[in-house]
Enzyme design. Structure first.
Site, short mmCIF file in Angstrom:
data_model
loop_
_atom_site.label_atom_id
_atom_site.label_comp_id
_atom_site.label_asym_id
_atom_site.label_seq_id
_atom_site.Cartn_x
_atom_site.Cartn_y
_atom_site.Cartn_z
N ARG A 122 -9.23 -0.72 7.40
CA ARG A 122 -10.15 0.27 6.88
C ARG A 122 -10.45 1.38 7.81
NH1 ARG A 122 -13.79 -1.28 2.10
NH2 ARG A 122 -14.74 0.58 1.33
N CYS A 123 -9.60 2.13 8.32
CA CYS A 123 -9.92 3.36 9.18
C CYS A 123 -8.59 3.96 9.44
CB CYS A 123 -10.58 3.09 10.64
SG CYS A 123 -9.30 2.25 11.49
N GLU A 172 -13.06 5.02 4.41
CA GLU A 172 -13.07 4.30 5.70
C GLU A 172 -14.31 4.89 6.73
OE1 GLU A 172 -9.24 5.65 6.69
OE2 GLU A 172 -8.46 3.78 5.41
N GLN A 198 0.60 -1.13 -0.22
CA GLN A 198 0.01 0.08 -0.15
C GLN A 198 0.93 1.16 0.05
OE1 GLN A 198 -3.35 -2.00 2.72
NE2 GLN A 198 -3.58 -0.01 2.73
#
Ligand code: FES
Ligand code: FES
Lengths: 165, 807
Positions: free
Chosen positions: B385-386, B761, B238
C-alpha cells in the site's frame, strides 16, 4: 474415502450431499452447494470471512465439519435479501455507509451483524466493535462498518416500532 | 418536453453524478449479496487442484525427491518437480527486478516454505494428502538470516545459480550474496554538509519485514484448450496485462492466444503485483494435463511465501544549523531482499523511489546509497500500500526530523515548518532528482495544528510528564507528527517501465446509440471502487450520467493494455486516460451537435450534459441526442459511431502530501498503548469521490496502525519464519482500531488533466511515522531517540523497564 450423507437447511431450502467426515462446512457450502457468499480467508478460524448463521448463532464455517451441521438451519448472505430482491436493512446499511471496499469480508460481516443485532438490537459503537471483532477487514478500517451496523440497527428498530404501533 | 429539458442546472449536475460527488459504489450491489466473483468462486468443468510441497528448511540441499507414494493416491493426476520443469526451461522464472526466481527448487532450497513440488489432484483434500506423501531428502546448510552478515567475508554463497557473477541487472555485485548497489545524489556535497554542520544527527532506522496480507490470498486457475491452442488464466492479478505478456514469454504461446482474467479481487495492497510459482505451476500443469488447474494459497503460505514488504535498514544522517535549518541529508540502506530479488519496482529503480526521502523539506544537498542483499528469507519486496519504497523513505525522514528536533530541543512541528519546501518553489526540484508538481505544505500543517490544538496538546503533555515525575500518574503521553510527500502515478515512460513495457495506462470508451456507454481500462481494482470513480470522471467529461457508464477492467481480451493498479497509479494514469478519452468523445460530439443545430462548431458551448448555441440558449443538443445521431445523422463524411481510445503517458508523477497527528497514551506498567486521537489531513489534488477517498484513508491508516504497532514477519536464527499465521501476525480488529478524523486541502496537480493525484496509499505512508513518532515522543524527554517498530506492548514495556520506570 468413506462418505457420509448429510442433510441441512440452507437459506430456507433443504439440501443434501455426501461428504467425507473431514469435509469442512465452508467447503461443503462453496464446493458442493456452489455458494459464493461465504469466503475463505484463513481456514484457521481467525478472519471470519466464512461466517454463516447456524441455528441462531454466528459460526465460522471453516471451524465446523459439514457432518456437524446435520439437520442445522443455516443462513448465508445469499439468504438475506427478500424473495422479491429487496435488500435487507443490513445490506442497505453497508452500501449507504460505505462499509465495504473489496467486499471479501462483507458476507461474513453482514452475517455477523445479523446475529449481533438480534442479540443486541441497539448496540453502542463500542458494543458493535466488540461484536464484530471476530471478523477481520483489511480495507475499510472498520469505522464505516460500525456506521453501517448502526444504520441497520436504526432501520430495523424503526420497522419494529412501526409494526408495534 | 423531456425531463432532461425541464431540469434545473443543479438537478442536471446531480443526475450526472460526476467528479466531486459522494456517489454510492456501483460494485457494492453484488458484494453485499454474495454475488462477487473472486478467483476461488470460478469453477470450470473438469477442474483439478494443485497444492505445494514446501521446504521445512531455510537453507538445504535437495538430495532426492520421491513422489511414488503421492502418485499412488487415487485421484492424484501429477506431481511436478524442477526436473519436470527444467526441460521446458521453466524451473526458473524472471522477476520484475531482473533476477530469476525458482518456480520449484532445483538443487537447493533457500527459504522456509519454498516451493519444492506441485501436486495436482481431483480435489483440494486429495492434493493436500498427497503433498504430505512426497518424500524429500534434504541436507541442511547454515542459513543467513541477519542481513548485516550476508556480505561477511566467508559467508556461505546462497545463490549458487549465479555464483561468481560479478554483475547483476543493476550493476556490480560486491559479494556472492550482494544483489546491487544503487546510489544517487551528491556524496561529496553531503559529506561536506555534514562535516561543516553546527549540528548533526545519525540513527539506524529499521523498517521491519511485514506482509500486506489482503483478506483474499493469491490464487489462479489455468485452462489450456489444447485443440485451439489457447490458454485462459484467471488470477488475483493487480496487473493482468503484464501477466499475459510474461506468460507468453515464458510459455512460448503467442500473446493473442492467451487470455488473462482478473475477476473481483479481495484486496491487493501490493501482494498481487508479482508473478508467483503457484501461477506458473497451475499454468504448466494445465498445459501438461490439458484440463483446468486451480491453485489457491492458504494463509500460512501467503504470509510466508508470497510478497513480503519493507525489510529496510536505513542509516540516516542530517546536518543542520543551530537554529534548525537542515543543510544536508545522507542515507545508506541495507535492503534485505530474501532469497531472490523479486522486488516489484520499475526496471530502472532497484530501490524504488526511495530517493523521495528528502520528503517535504528543502534540503540543499543529499546522497542515498542502497545495498541489496540475499538472505534465507522469502522473496518479495512489494510496495505494501505505497508507491515503490516510498513508505520506507517517508518513515526514515520523518523519524530523522524528530531525532533532529530532539537534539536541537526544538518542537518537531516547528522544525518541519521551518524546513518546508515553500508554495512558491513549485515545481520544486529536489536534491535527489524529482520534480515535485505542486504543494502547499505550510497551509496543510497549520490547518492540522489548529484542528488538534497542537499547542494545547504540548502543554497537556508537559503537565502529564510532571505528574508522572511526581508519581501521580503511570501514563505517558506521546504526540506524533508526520508530514509526508509521496511520489505516485508511475510513470513517465522516459524513466519507468516494467520488463521493458512503458508504464502508460489506457481507457477505451464506446457510447451506445441510446446514450449509455461502456468504458474499459488497463488497470484493475482490488477494492478501490474503479467502477464507481472512473465513471464519475467520464460523466463530467462527456455529460452522460455515471449511472449509465459501465466500467470494465481485468480481461485482457477486452480491455486495452495497461500496467495495472499499484503505486496509486490508477487515478494519476488511467484516470487521466479516462479524462482524455472523454475529451476525444466530446470533440466529436461537438461536430455532430453543430451539424444537428446547423451552426458552426465555434458557436457552441458546453454545459454539463449538452451543447448550447451561444446567445440562443433554447437551441441545444443533449449528449443523448448526439449519441443517437452518431448512429444515424452525421455530418457529411463523418465516420459513424462514438468511440475513442487513449493511451496516457504521464509527463510527470504526482506528489500527494498530508499532515498527520497521533496522540497516544502509554501505560508504563504494561507497555500498552492507547491511541487517543488520530487526525489525518490529506491533499490528493482534485477529489473525485469524497466518500471513497475517506474510505481509502480509513483503510490505509488501519494498515499503518497494524504495521507500526504490531506487524512483523520475523525469523529465528535457523530461518524458521515466526508468526506466519493470523494467530501471530497482527491484523487489527475493530476493537483495537482507532477512530479516524479526516480532513483535507486541495492543491491540484498542474499536469494531470483533472488535477487529481491519487490517495489510496497516502495514509499508509504518513500513518506509520505518525504512530511511531507518537510512541517515541512519549519517551523523548527521557533521552530516547529511537525505538524499533513494531511498538508492541512487550517492547514498549521493555523500554520502560530500561529507563527504570517500571515498578
Ligand atoms: S476462513 Fe473461516 S475464519 Fe477465516
Ligand atoms: S472490504 Fe476488503 S476485507 Fe473488508
Amino acid at each position: 474415502m468413506n462418505k457420509k450423507h448429510v442433510k441441512m437447511t440452507v437459506n430456507g431450502k433443504t439440501v443434501e450431499g455426501d461428504v467425507e467426515a473431514r469435509t469442512l462446512l465452508i467447503h461443503f457450502l462453496r464446493e458442493d452447494l456452489g455458494l459464493t457468499g461465504p469466503h475463505i480467508g484463513c481456514e484457521t478460524s481467525h478472519c471470519g470471512a466464512c461466517t454463516v448463521d447456524l441455528d441462531g448463532r454466528s459460526v465460522k464455517s471453516c471451524t465446523l465439519f459439514a457432518v456437524q451441521a446435520e439437520n442445522a438451519d443455516i443462513t448465508t448472505v445469499e439468504g438475506m435479501a427478500a424473495a422479491d430482491g429487496t435488500l435487507h436493512a443490513i445490506q442497505e446499511g453497508f452500501m449507504q455507509e460505505h462499509g465495504l471496499q473489496c467486499g471479501f469480508c462483507t458476507p461474513g460481516m453482514i452475517m455477523r451483524t445479523h446475529r449481533l443485532l438480534q442479540e443486541n438490537p441497539n448496540p453502542t459503537d463500542e458494543e458493535i466493535r466488540w461484536g464484530i471483532s471476530g471478523n477481520l477487514c483489511r480495507c475499510t478500517g472498520y469505522q464505516n462498518i460500525v456506521k453501517a451496523v448502526r444504520y441497520a440497527a436504526n432501520k430495523l428498530n424503526d420497522t419494529t416500532r412501526e409494526a408495534a404501533e | 418536453m423531456s425531463d432532461a429539458q425541464t431540469m434545473t442546472l443543479e438537478e442536471r449536475e446531480a443526475t450526472l453524478g460526476g467528479v466531486g460527488t459522494a456517489r454510492k459504489r456501483k460494485e457494492d450491489v453484488r458484494f453485499i449479496q454474495g454475488a462477487g466473483n473472486y478467483v476461488d468462486d470460478v469453477k470450470l468443468p473438469g477442474m483439478v487442484f494443485g497444492d505445494f510441497v514446501r521446504s521445512p528448511y531455510a537453507h538445504a540441499r535437495i538430495k532426492s525427491i520421491n513422489a511414488e507414494a503421492a502418485l499412488a493416491v487415487p485421484g492424484v493426476k501429477a506431481v511436478l518437480t524442477a526436473a519436470d520443469l527444467k526441460p521446458l526451461n521453466l524451473h526458473y522464472m524472471p522477476t520484475l527486478a531482473g533476477d530469476v526466481q525458482a518456480v520449484l527448487a532445483e538443487e537447493k532450497v533457500l527459504f522456509q516454505n519454498q516451493e519444492v513440488a506441485f501436486v495436482v489432484a481431483d480435489d483440494r483434500y486429495i492434493a493436500s494428502d498427497a503433498a504430505e506423501l512426497v518424500e524429500v531428502d534434504y541436507e541442511e546448510l547454515p542459513p543467513i538470516v541477519d542481513a548485516f552478515k550476508a556480505m561477511d567475508e566467508g559467508a556461505i554463497c546462497l545463490r549458487e545459480d549465479i555464483q561468481g557473477k560479478t554483475e547483476g541487472a543493476h550493476g556490480l555485485r560486491k559479494h556472492d550474496n550482494h544483489i546491487f548497489e544503487w546510489e544517487i545524489g551528491d556524496l561529496e556535497g553531503a559529506d561536506k554538509a555534514l562535516a561543516d554542520a553546527e549540528v548533526t544527527v545519525k540513527e539506524l532506522i529499521t523498517y521491519q519485514r511485514v506482509h500486506p496480507s489482503p483478506l483474499e490470498t493469491c490464487a489462479s486457475i489455468a485452462s489450456m484448450d489444447k485443440i485451439k491452442g489457447e490458454l485462459t488464466v484467471y488470477g488475483t492479478f493487480q496487473a493482468p496485462h503484464v501477466v499475459r505478456t510474461v506468460a507468453s514469454l515464458l510459455s512460448g504461446i503467442p500473446e493473442h492466444k492467451i487470455r488473462v482474467i482478473a475477476p473481483d479481487i479481495g484486496g491487493g495492497f501490493g501482494n498481487k503485483v508479482g508473478v508467483y510459482p503457484g501461477y506458473v505451476c497451475s499454468i504448466v500443469a494445465s498445459i501438461v494435463l490439458g484440463i483446468p488447474v486451480k491453485w489457491v494459497e492458504d494463509r500460512i503460505e501467503n504470509l510466508s511465501a508470497t510478497a513480503f514488504a519493507r525489510d529496510y535498514h536505513m542509516t540516516g544522517e542530517l546536518a543542520a544549523t543551530k537554529d534548525g535549518k537542515i543543510t544536508g541529508l545522507k542515507c545508506h540502506v541495507l535492503a534485505d531482499h530474501g532469497a531472490f530479488d523479486a522486488c516489484a519496482d520499475p526496471t530502472k529503480w532497484p530501490a524504488g523511489f526511495f530517493n523521495i526521502c528528502t520528503g517535504s523539506y528543502d534540503i540543499p544537498v543529499a546522497h542515498v546509497s542502497v545495498d541489496g542483499v540475499y538472505t534465507n528469507k522469502a522473496p518479495g519486496g512489494v510496495a505494501y500500500r505505497c508507491s515503490f519504497r516510498v513508505t520506507e523513505a517517508a518513515y526514515m525522514i520523518e523519524r530523522m526530523i524528530d531525532v533532529l528536533a530532539q537534539k536541537l530541543e526544538m518542537d518537531p512541528a516547528e522544525l518541519r515548518l521551518k524546513n518546508f519546501v515553500q508554495p512558491a518553489q513549485f515545481p520544486y526540484n529536489s536534491a535527489l532528482g524529482w520534480e515535485y508538481d505542486s504543494g502547499d505544505y505550510p497551509t496543510a500543517m497549520n490547518q492540522m495544528m489548529q484542528a488538534v490544538d497542537y499547542a494545547g496538546l504540548r502543554k497537556e503533555q508537559a503537565e502529564q510528564r510532571d505528574k508522572v515525575a511526581r508519581g501521580e500518574s503511570r501514563s505517558l503521553m506521546g504526540i506524533g507528527v508526520a508530514f509526508f510527500t509521496e511520489i505516485v502515478g508511475a510513470g513517465p515512460s522516459r524513466n519507468c517501465d516494467i520488463l521493458g513495457v512503458a508504464m502508460f495506462d489506457s481507457c477505451e470508451i464506446r457510447v451506445h446509440p441510446t446514450g449509455s456507454a461502456i468504458a474499459r481500462l488497463g488497470t484493475k481494482s482490488q477494492g478501490q471502487a474503479h467502477e464507481t470513480t472512473y465513471a464519475q470522471i467520464l460523466a463530467t467529461e462527456i455529460g452522460i450520467p455515471s449511472e449509465d457508464i459501465g466500467i470494465e477492467e481485468g480481461d485482457t481480451d477486452t480491455a486495452p493494455y495497461g500496467l495495472g493498479t499499484y503505486g496509486s497509479r490508477s487515478t494519476p494514469v488511467a484516470g487521466a486516460a479516462a479524462a482524455r478519452v472523454g475529451r476525444k468523445i466530446r470533440a466529436k460530439a461537438q461536430k455532430i451537435a453543430a451539424h444537428l443545430l446547423e451552426v458552426a462548431e465555434g458557436d457552441l458551448e458546453w454545459e454539463i450534459d449538452r451543447f448550447k448555441v451561444k446567445g440562443l440558449p433554447e437551441k441545444e443538443a443533449t449528449m443523448k441526442e448526439i449519441a443517437w445521431a452518431a448512429y444515424n445523422n452525421l455530418p457529411e463524411g463523418m465516420e459513424p459511431g462514438l468511440e475513442a481510445v487513449d493511451y496516457y503517458d504521464p509527463p510527470n508523477m504526482t506528489y500527494p502530501f498530508g499532515a498527520y497527528l497521533c496522540v497516544i497514551d502509554i501505560d508504563i506498567d504494561t507497555g500498552e498503548s492507547a491511541i487517543r486521537r488520530f487526525y489525518a489531513l490529506d491533499d490528493c489534488g482534485t477529489r473525485i469521490n469524497p466518500m471513497v477517498i475517506e474510505g481509502q484513508v480509513h483503510g490505509g491508516l488501519t494498515e499503518a496502525f497494524g504495521i507500526a504497532m504490531g506487524q512483523e514477519i520475523a525469523y529465528d536464527e535457523l530461518g524458521n519464519v515466526q508468526g506466519a499465521s493470523l494467530m501471530d501476525y497482527f491484523l487489527p480488529t475493530a476493537v483495537e482500531t482507532p477512530i479516524w478524523e479526516t480532513d483535507f486541502t486541495v492543491t491540484p496537480s498542474p499536469h494531470h488533466p483533472i488535477g487529481a493525484k491519487g490517495v489510496g496509499e497516502s495514509p499508509n505512508v504518513g500513518g506509520v511515522p505518525a504512530f511511531s513518532n507518537a510512541v517515541i515522543d512519549a519517551f523523548s524527554h527521557l533521552g530516547v531517540k529511537h525505538m524499533p517498530m513494531p511498538h508492541t506492548a512487550w517492547r514498549v514495556w521493555k523500554q520502560c523497564q530500561e529507563l527504570g520506570l517500571t515498578k
